[in-house]
Design a protein around this motif. Structure first.
Motif, mmCIF file in Angstrom:
data_model
loop_
_atom_site.group_PDB
_atom_site.id
_atom_site.type_symbol
_atom_site.label_atom_id
_atom_site.label_comp_id
_atom_site.label_asym_id
_atom_site.label_seq_id
_atom_site.Cartn_x
_atom_site.Cartn_y
_atom_site.Cartn_z
ATOM 1 N N VAL A 1 33.100 42.017 37.558
ATOM 2 C CA VAL A 1 33.428 41.320 38.803
ATOM 3 C C VAL A 1 34.082 42.304 39.768
ATOM 4 C CG1 VAL A 1 34.829 39.482 39.849
ATOM 5 C CG2 VAL A 1 33.660 39.061 37.675
ATOM 6 N N ARG A 2 35.003 43.116 39.247
ATOM 7 C CA ARG A 2 35.687 44.098 40.085
ATOM 8 C C ARG A 2 34.692 45.111 40.650
ATOM 9 N NH1 ARG A 2 39.965 45.951 36.633
ATOM 10 N NH2 ARG A 2 41.106 44.011 36.655
ATOM 11 N N GLN A 3 33.754 45.537 39.825
ATOM 12 C CA GLN A 3 32.744 46.512 40.253
ATOM 13 C C GLN A 3 31.927 45.944 41.414
ATOM 14 O OE1 GLN A 3 31.686 49.898 38.758
ATOM 15 N NE2 GLN A 3 31.172 49.675 40.903
ATOM 16 N N VAL A 4 31.498 44.701 41.283
ATOM 17 C CA VAL A 4 30.704 44.054 42.324
ATOM 18 C C VAL A 4 31.511 43.964 43.620
ATOM 19 C CG1 VAL A 4 29.779 41.794 43.002
ATOM 20 C CG2 VAL A 4 29.144 42.775 40.808
ATOM 21 N N GLU A 5 32.804 43.640 43.502
ATOM 22 C CA GLU A 5 33.662 43.564 44.681
ATOM 23 C C GLU A 5 33.803 44.935 45.348
ATOM 24 O OE1 GLU A 5 36.524 39.762 43.498
ATOM 25 O OE2 GLU A 5 37.073 41.758 42.779
ATOM 26 N N GLU A 6 33.919 45.985 44.533
ATOM 27 C CA GLU A 6 34.028 47.339 45.089
ATOM 28 C C GLU A 6 32.742 47.749 45.807
ATOM 29 O OE1 GLU A 6 35.255 50.123 42.038
ATOM 30 O OE2 GLU A 6 37.037 48.899 41.600
ATOM 31 N N TRP A 7 31.601 47.464 45.187
ATOM 32 C CA TRP A 7 30.325 47.785 45.829
ATOM 33 C C TRP A 7 30.224 47.067 47.167
ATOM 34 C CZ3 TRP A 7 27.090 46.634 40.845
ATOM 35 C CH2 TRP A 7 27.123 47.764 40.004
ATOM 36 N N PRO B 1 23.709 43.667 44.085
ATOM 37 C CA PRO B 1 23.506 43.663 42.630
ATOM 38 C C PRO B 1 23.194 42.242 42.171
ATOM 39 C CG PRO B 1 25.852 43.699 43.138
ATOM 40 C CD PRO B 1 25.122 43.755 44.452
ATOM 41 N N SER B 2 22.051 41.733 42.630
ATOM 42 C CA SER B 2 21.755 40.309 42.435
ATOM 43 C C SER B 2 21.707 39.898 40.964
ATOM 44 C CB SER B 2 20.453 39.937 43.130
ATOM 45 O OG SER B 2 19.419 40.794 42.718
ATOM 46 N N ARG B 3 21.128 40.760 40.129
ATOM 47 C CA ARG B 3 21.053 40.385 38.712
ATOM 48 C C ARG B 3 22.443 40.276 38.104
ATOM 49 N NH1 ARG B 3 16.374 43.712 35.721
ATOM 50 N NH2 ARG B 3 17.207 42.497 34.007
ATOM 51 N N THR B 4 23.315 41.185 38.512
ATOM 52 C CA THR B 4 24.690 41.151 38.010
ATOM 53 C C THR B 4 25.387 39.888 38.496
ATOM 54 O OG1 THR B 4 24.783 43.557 38.030
ATOM 55 C CG2 THR B 4 26.887 42.404 37.926
ATOM 56 N N LEU B 5 25.212 39.565 39.770
ATOM 57 C CA LEU B 5 25.854 38.369 40.325
ATOM 58 C C LEU B 5 25.358 37.107 39.622
ATOM 59 C CD1 LEU B 5 25.716 39.348 44.102
ATOM 60 C CD2 LEU B 5 27.788 39.055 42.739
ATOM 61 N N ILE B 6 24.059 37.037 39.389
ATOM 62 C CA ILE B 6 23.484 35.870 38.707
ATOM 63 C C ILE B 6 24.021 35.793 37.275
ATOM 64 C CG2 ILE B 6 21.349 34.890 37.763
ATOM 65 C CD1 ILE B 6 19.972 36.035 40.348
ATOM 66 N N PHE B 7 24.043 36.936 36.592
ATOM 67 C CA PHE B 7 24.551 36.990 35.216
ATOM 68 C C PHE B 7 26.004 36.505 35.162
ATOM 69 C CE2 PHE B 7 27.126 39.557 32.249
ATOM 70 C CZ PHE B 7 26.628 39.082 31.049
ATOM 71 N N LEU B 8 26.837 37.024 36.070
ATOM 72 C CA LEU B 8 28.253 36.646 36.082
ATOM 73 C C LEU B 8 28.404 35.142 36.308
ATOM 74 C CD1 LEU B 8 29.708 39.623 38.164
ATOM 75 C CD2 LEU B 8 30.048 39.199 35.725
ATOM 76 N N SER B 9 27.663 34.605 37.265
ATOM 77 C CA SER B 9 27.728 33.162 37.534
ATOM 78 C C SER B 9 27.348 32.359 36.301
ATOM 79 C CB SER B 9 26.786 32.776 38.682
ATOM 80 O OG SER B 9 27.246 33.311 39.891
ATOM 81 N N GLU B 10 26.251 32.774 35.663
ATOM 82 C CA GLU B 10 25.762 32.045 34.489
ATOM 83 C C GLU B 10 26.791 32.028 33.362
ATOM 84 O OE1 GLU B 10 22.708 30.482 33.779
ATOM 85 O OE2 GLU B 10 22.457 30.594 35.951
ATOM 86 N N VAL B 11 27.345 33.210 33.061
ATOM 87 C CA VAL B 11 28.274 33.306 31.943
ATOM 88 C C VAL B 11 29.555 32.508 32.235
ATOM 89 C CG1 VAL B 11 29.668 34.873 30.528
ATOM 90 C CG2 VAL B 11 27.339 35.496 31.143
ATOM 91 N N LEU B 12 30.019 32.580 33.468
ATOM 92 C CA LEU B 12 31.225 31.832 33.839
ATOM 93 C C LEU B 12 30.970 30.322 33.782
ATOM 94 C CD1 LEU B 12 32.412 34.170 36.688
ATOM 95 C CD2 LEU B 12 33.674 33.703 34.575
ATOM 96 N N ASP C 1 31.202 34.030 43.826
ATOM 97 C CA ASP C 1 30.540 33.336 44.928
ATOM 98 C C ASP C 1 30.864 33.992 46.272
ATOM 99 O OD1 ASP C 1 29.310 31.576 43.206
ATOM 100 O OD2 ASP C 1 30.781 29.973 43.482
ATOM 101 N N ARG C 2 32.129 34.413 46.440
ATOM 102 C CA ARG C 2 32.506 35.102 47.679
ATOM 103 C C ARG C 2 31.738 36.421 47.805
ATOM 104 N NH1 ARG C 2 37.695 33.072 46.574
ATOM 105 N NH2 ARG C 2 38.369 35.005 45.586
ATOM 106 N N ALA C 3 31.568 37.106 46.682
ATOM 107 C CA ALA C 3 30.810 38.360 46.707
ATOM 108 C C ALA C 3 29.360 38.090 47.116
ATOM 109 C CB ALA C 3 30.867 39.051 45.344
ATOM 110 N N LYS C 4 28.773 37.013 46.598
ATOM 111 C CA LYS C 4 27.391 36.662 46.977
ATOM 112 C C LYS C 4 27.309 36.449 48.483
ATOM 113 C CE LYS C 4 25.874 34.233 42.804
ATOM 114 N NZ LYS C 4 25.630 32.900 42.237
ATOM 115 N N GLU C 5 28.278 35.687 49.019
ATOM 116 C CA GLU C 5 28.310 35.427 50.460
ATOM 117 C C GLU C 5 28.458 36.735 51.238
ATOM 118 O OE1 GLU C 5 27.728 32.803 52.546
ATOM 119 O OE2 GLU C 5 26.932 32.125 50.622
ATOM 120 N N GLY C 6 29.347 37.593 50.747
ATOM 121 C CA GLY C 6 29.575 38.877 51.401
ATOM 122 C C GLY C 6 28.302 39.696 51.483
ATOM 123 N N TRP C 7 27.544 39.696 50.386
ATOM 124 C CA TRP C 7 26.288 40.464 50.395
ATOM 125 C C TRP C 7 25.310 39.881 51.405
ATOM 126 C CZ3 TRP C 7 25.654 45.144 48.749
ATOM 127 C CH2 TRP C 7 26.467 45.631 47.709
#
Length: 131
Positions: free
Chosen positions: A42-48, A69-80, A118-124
């Protein structure tokens, strides 16, 4: 990374109910495991995202727009979300006030992390990278 969904089996009908301490430990285990495992990603995605936003703000047209990093964002959402479902599935007797509080705190922590994703998704989306 595909992780096998090991379904936690609850106490079957005839068994003694689980002690409150045991239940609290399992709740902490589910939440802690998910959050500890995912926090670095999550931190990595925020930094990117911050880097992409800085690049967009600088108006550097020559730089290639970073792709989300759409696959990462989707993966994170799913696991959470799976974590939230697991926490929701705990059957906690009404007498177990501490276990109920533990689950409520765990759900809030997982939900907070999901909100960050979700905020990261919006940011992208705003940076113009297709998630």
């Amino acid at each position: 990374g595909g992780e096998g969904a090991a379904a936690g089996t609850g106490a079957a009908g005839g068994k003694e109910p689980e002690s409150e301490d045991a239940l609290r430990a399992r709740i902490r285990d589910v939440a802690g495991q998910k959050l500890d495992e995912l926090e670095p990603q999550v931190r990595q995605v925020e930094e990117w995202l911050e880097q992409a936003q800085a690049q967009a703000a600088s108006g550097d047209e020559t730089a290639e727009a970073p792709s989300a990093p759409s696959r990462t964002l989707i993966f994170l959402s799913e696991v959470l979300l799976q974590g939230l479902l697991k926490l929701d599935a705990f059957e906690i007797p009404s007498a177990y006030a501490e276990a109920r509080k533990e689950r409520k705190d765990a759900v809030r922590r997982v939900q907070d992390t999901l909100d960050r994703v979700d905020r990261a998704k919006e940011g992208w989306k705003q940076v113009g990278a297709k998630p």
